[in-house]
Design a protein around this motif. Structure first.
Motif, PDB file in Angstrom:
ATOM      1  N   GLN A  49     -77.644   4.917  16.119  1.00  0.00           N
ATOM      2  CA  GLN A  49     -77.546   3.774  17.019  1.00  0.00           C
ATOM      3  C   GLN A  49     -76.628   2.726  16.389  1.00  0.00           C
ATOM      4  O   GLN A  49     -76.493   2.649  15.170  1.00  0.00           O
ATOM      5  CB  GLN A  49     -78.930   3.146  17.239  1.00  0.00           C
ATOM      6  CG  GLN A  49     -80.006   4.107  17.691  1.00  0.00           C
ATOM      7  CD  GLN A  49     -79.808   4.588  19.107  1.00  0.00           C
ATOM      8  OE1 GLN A  49     -79.312   3.835  19.944  1.00  0.00           O
ATOM      9  NE2 GLN A  49     -80.175   5.829  19.381  1.00  0.00           N
ATOM     10  N   ILE A  50     -76.015   1.890  17.240  1.00  0.00           N
ATOM     11  CA  ILE A  50     -75.213   0.779  16.732  1.00  0.00           C
ATOM     12  C   ILE A  50     -76.123  -0.208  15.996  1.00  0.00           C
ATOM     13  O   ILE A  50     -77.198  -0.571  16.488  1.00  0.00           O
ATOM     14  CB  ILE A  50     -74.488   0.062  17.884  1.00  0.00           C
ATOM     15  CG1 ILE A  50     -73.280   0.879  18.344  1.00  0.00           C
ATOM     16  CG2 ILE A  50     -74.027  -1.326  17.462  1.00  0.00           C
ATOM     17  CD1 ILE A  50     -72.082   0.765  17.419  1.00  0.00           C
ATOM     18  N   TYR A  51     -75.699  -0.647  14.811  1.00  0.00           N
ATOM     19  CA  TYR A  51     -76.447  -1.631  14.033  1.00  0.00           C
ATOM     20  C   TYR A  51     -75.713  -2.969  14.004  1.00  0.00           C
ATOM     21  O   TYR A  51     -76.278  -4.016  14.316  1.00  0.00           O
ATOM     22  CB  TYR A  51     -76.675  -1.090  12.624  1.00  0.00           C
ATOM     23  CG  TYR A  51     -77.636  -1.894  11.770  1.00  0.00           C
ATOM     24  CD1 TYR A  51     -78.660  -2.650  12.327  1.00  0.00           C
ATOM     25  CD2 TYR A  51     -77.517  -1.882  10.382  1.00  0.00           C
ATOM     26  CE1 TYR A  51     -79.549  -3.370  11.542  1.00  0.00           C
ATOM     27  CE2 TYR A  51     -78.402  -2.594   9.578  1.00  0.00           C
ATOM     28  CZ  TYR A  51     -79.408  -3.335  10.166  1.00  0.00           C
ATOM     29  OH  TYR A  51     -80.285  -4.041   9.375  1.00  0.00           O
ATOM     30  N   ILE A  52     -74.439  -2.937  13.593  1.00  0.00           N
ATOM     31  CA  ILE A  52     -73.626  -4.160  13.567  1.00  0.00           C
ATOM     32  C   ILE A  52     -72.291  -3.868  14.249  1.00  0.00           C
ATOM     33  O   ILE A  52     -71.589  -2.930  13.858  1.00  0.00           O
ATOM     34  CB  ILE A  52     -73.345  -4.657  12.139  1.00  0.00           C
ATOM     35  CG1 ILE A  52     -74.622  -4.692  11.288  1.00  0.00           C
ATOM     36  CG2 ILE A  52     -72.703  -6.039  12.174  1.00  0.00           C
ATOM     37  CD1 ILE A  52     -74.375  -5.048   9.837  1.00  0.00           C
ATOM     38  N   ASP A  53     -71.957  -4.658  15.245  1.00  0.00           N
ATOM     39  CA  ASP A  53     -70.700  -4.497  15.965  1.00  0.00           C
ATOM     40  C   ASP A  53     -70.085  -5.875  16.150  1.00  0.00           C
ATOM     41  O   ASP A  53     -70.565  -6.679  16.944  1.00  0.00           O
ATOM     42  CB  ASP A  53     -70.952  -3.829  17.326  1.00  0.00           C
ATOM     43  CG  ASP A  53     -69.655  -3.400  18.000  1.00  0.00           C
ATOM     44  OD1 ASP A  53     -68.577  -3.628  17.417  1.00  0.00           O
ATOM     45  OD2 ASP A  53     -69.734  -2.845  19.114  1.00  0.00           O
ATOM     46  N   HIS A 102     -64.108   0.199  12.878  1.00  0.00           N
ATOM     47  CA  HIS A 102     -65.299   0.590  12.131  1.00  0.00           C
ATOM     48  C   HIS A 102     -66.440  -0.371  12.467  1.00  0.00           C
ATOM     49  O   HIS A 102     -66.249  -1.585  12.486  1.00  0.00           O
ATOM     50  CB  HIS A 102     -65.039   0.555  10.620  1.00  0.00           C
ATOM     51  CG  HIS A 102     -64.208   1.686  10.133  1.00  0.00           C
ATOM     52  ND1 HIS A 102     -62.835   1.638  10.099  1.00  0.00           N
ATOM     53  CD2 HIS A 102     -64.563   2.923   9.660  1.00  0.00           C
ATOM     54  CE1 HIS A 102     -62.358   2.783   9.608  1.00  0.00           C
ATOM     55  NE2 HIS A 102     -63.382   3.574   9.330  1.00  0.00           N
ATOM     56  N   ARG A 103     -67.598   0.182  12.737  1.00  0.00           N
ATOM     57  CA  ARG A 103     -68.812  -0.600  12.948  1.00  0.00           C
ATOM     58  C   ARG A 103     -69.951   0.081  12.214  1.00  0.00           C
ATOM     59  O   ARG A 103     -69.822   1.226  11.806  1.00  0.00           O
ATOM     60  CB  ARG A 103     -69.131  -0.755  14.431  1.00  0.00           C
ATOM     61  CG  ARG A 103     -68.395   0.223  15.253  1.00  0.00           C
ATOM     62  CD  ARG A 103     -68.433   0.141  16.708  1.00  0.00           C
ATOM     63  NE  ARG A 103     -67.190   0.658  17.266  1.00  0.00           N
ATOM     64  CZ  ARG A 103     -66.798   0.401  18.489  1.00  0.00           C
ATOM     65  NH1 ARG A 103     -67.519  -0.365  19.264  1.00  0.00           N
ATOM     66  NH2 ARG A 103     -65.675   0.892  18.945  1.00  0.00           N
ATOM     67  N   ILE A 104     -71.044  -0.613  12.070  1.00  0.00           N
ATOM     68  CA  ILE A 104     -72.166  -0.074  11.318  1.00  0.00           C
ATOM     69  C   ILE A 104     -73.158   0.565  12.275  1.00  0.00           C
ATOM     70  O   ILE A 104     -73.591  -0.060  13.248  1.00  0.00           O
ATOM     71  CB  ILE A 104     -72.863  -1.173  10.486  1.00  0.00           C
ATOM     72  CG1 ILE A 104     -71.855  -1.873   9.564  1.00  0.00           C
ATOM     73  CG2 ILE A 104     -74.017  -0.575   9.672  1.00  0.00           C
ATOM     74  CD1 ILE A 104     -71.225  -0.986   8.521  1.00  0.00           C
ATOM     75  N   PHE A 105     -73.503   1.826  11.979  1.00  0.00           N
ATOM     76  CA  PHE A 105     -74.522   2.567  12.720  1.00  0.00           C
ATOM     77  C   PHE A 105     -75.743   2.745  11.820  1.00  0.00           C
ATOM     78  O   PHE A 105     -75.652   2.616  10.589  1.00  0.00           O
ATOM     79  CB  PHE A 105     -73.993   3.938  13.139  1.00  0.00           C
ATOM     80  CG  PHE A 105     -72.949   3.876  14.230  1.00  0.00           C
ATOM     81  CD1 PHE A 105     -73.297   4.148  15.548  1.00  0.00           C
ATOM     82  CD2 PHE A 105     -71.629   3.542  13.945  1.00  0.00           C
ATOM     83  CE1 PHE A 105     -72.343   4.089  16.553  1.00  0.00           C
ATOM     84  CE2 PHE A 105     -70.677   3.478  14.942  1.00  0.00           C
ATOM     85  CZ  PHE A 105     -71.029   3.750  16.253  1.00  0.00           C
TER      86      PHE A 105
END
Length: 482
Positions: free
Chosen positions: A198-202, A181-184
């Motif tokens: 878009q990717i926000y936090i990875d 899980h990552r933040i988009f």
């Protein structure tokens, strides 16, 4: 000389008395006199727990469940369950939105299903006054993410640089055969359409991140305009001067004594939820103690960007109310908002309507039809007697398990119907509670817009009829019971 001294002494005493009087009589602002705080949250698993609940606090630390502890909104779309809600207010206060995870664990979905093939949608409601909400709609935010498996824990923050909202959430995009899980994020102005995610936090490698929430900090407090708290194995604190700019890791809360399972610290909490105390430069960061099933608890700080300053309040200094409160959102209310919310969702106890001539039967709804049935104790037979929608001195019956739905007559038949806000609905759903037609110690309910007719049962179905016989009087008499 003695006379002069006597006069000076008298003046001194008078001055002291005047000062004392001013100290005593100067109004002191009581915390409870200011508008309070509103928490939107869910309570747990199951179809009842995964709905929208509200709590109110006068001081930000002691919470009271609104609406008698029952949900204020229920999802009727998608999985028909909602978790992790965010409560969003437009900058001018003219609109509000609720955005929530479309997820219903233990009512048709397993955790494995929801992680690997869950809903890609968020559930959204809209309001102009914080109390009357639209029908919910689904907003597909993860469908455009390659191999995106779900959409969880949405949040949104107004971006003054671009005059729209940054909407952000977690999506599982597997990595090397494992969940990740990552933040988009995407931009939106209306929560109906968005830009491409878009990717926000990875986080590096296989480290996952599900929950994050941003707070804007006033100038002069710390070195960053924005601070975000993220649940990524512990609660990590980061700072930035732009919502979509570069974020700096400031530390985490693993050392402040939060206890999880097996004595671990700082690693068994999630759902960070910010709140700024309105009367002082202090913030509360509420954390959901999911590992021990404890629900929310606060930690406090005078500087959100300084992890070493966070403290757990003393035992007994806060109270979370009756319902367990899980991953949600807190809004600082205006006086007008607070007045509307507390009037709409007071802690009115749930009641049942017992039939006079079939005393083992109670009014209940089933598939939105209304009848009397035997020995019904479920929420289908529970209503809140609200002030009448159409006039003072009257009552309306709101369903406990379908908040916003009322007993309404149409063509003299009764159904449970969602309040559409029209004058016609209000009139059809409003009644005068009068002395029972068969027994004055019980009650009968006279129609507001057809005053020659009363609520009665016929062949166990609820109807609105003129009452002219002894049988009719018995059928139209009820007792309001707990």
């Amino acid at each position: 000389m003695p006379a002069v001294l006597s006069r000076l002494a008298a003046i001194f005493v008078a001055a002291c008395l005047l000062f004392t009087a001013q100290v005593v009589t100067t109004p002191q602002r009581a915390a409870a006199a200011d508008p309070g705080y509103l928490m939107l949250h869910f309570t747990g698993e199951g179809s009842a727990g995964q709905q929208m609940y509200l709590s109110h606090s006068a001081d930000g630390l002691h919470w009271n469940d609104l609406n008698g502890g029952a949900p204020i909104l229920r999802s009727t779309i998608g999985t028909k369950g909602v978790r992790d809600p965010a409560l969003v207010r437009s900058p001018d206060g003219s609109k509000y939105w609720i955005i929530a995870t479309d997820l219903c664990i233990s009512c048709g979905q397993s955790w494995s299903d929801s992680i690997n093939n869950g809903s890609r949608n968020l559930v959204v409601w809209e309001s102009k006054d914080l109390v009357n909400w639209s029908e919910p709609w689904l907003l597909n935010v993860a469908g455009a993410i390659p191999d995106g498996r779900n959409a969880w824990a949405p949040e949104a923050i107004w971006d003054p640089e671009t005059k729209d909202y940054v909407l952000y959430w977690a999506t599982n995009v597997p990595l090397d055969g494992r969940t990740k899980h990552r933040i988009f994020y995407a931009r939106t102005s209306d929560f109906r359409t968005t830009t491409t995610p878009q990717i926000y936090i990875d986080r590096p490698g296989t480290q996952e991140l599900i929950d994050t929430q941003i707070v804007e900090v006033a100038a002069g407090v710390g070195n960053y305009r924005y601070v975000r708290a993220s649940g990524d194995g512990q609660i990590t604190i980061e700072g930035s001067n732009s919502i979509l700019g570069t974020w700096t890791k400031l530390g985490d809360l693993s050392g402040i004594g939060l206890t999880g399972t097996a004595g671990t610290t700082g690693t068994k909490v999630e759902g960070p939820m910010w709140m700024k105390f309105r009367d002082r430069n202090e913030w509360a960061l509420y954390l959901d103690q999911y590992a021990i099933g404890g629900g929310y608890m606060p930690v406090t700080t005078a500087n959100p960007s300084a992890p070493g300053t966070y403290q757990i309040p003393a035992s007994g200094s806060y109270n979370m109310g009756v319902n367990k409160k899980r991953h949600g959102s807190i809004m600082n209310l205006t006086a007008a908002e607070e007045s509307r919310v507390l009037a709409r969702w007071p802690s009115t106890p749930a009641k049942r309507l017992q039939s006079f001539n079939f005393q083992d039967r109670y009014v209940r709804h089933t598939n939105f039809d209304v009848r009397i049935d035997q020995n019904i104790t479920s929420d289908d037979a529970k209503f809140r007697l609200r002030p009448g929608l159409a006039g003072s001195g009257t009552v309306s019956f709101e369903s406990v398990n379908n908040p916003g739905y009322f007993l309404r007559h149409a063509n003299y038949d009764f159904q449970l119907v969602r309040n559409d806000g029209t004058a016609q609905f209000a009139a059809d759903a409003t009644f005068r509670q009068v002395a029972g037609l068969a027994d004055a110690t019980w009650s009968s309910f006279q129609s507001y817009n057809h005053p020659d007719r009363y609520i009665r049962h016929y062949a166990y179905q609820l109807r609105l009829d003129p009452i002219t016989t002894a049988t009719g009087r018995g059928d139209a008499t009820f007792r309001v019971v707990n």
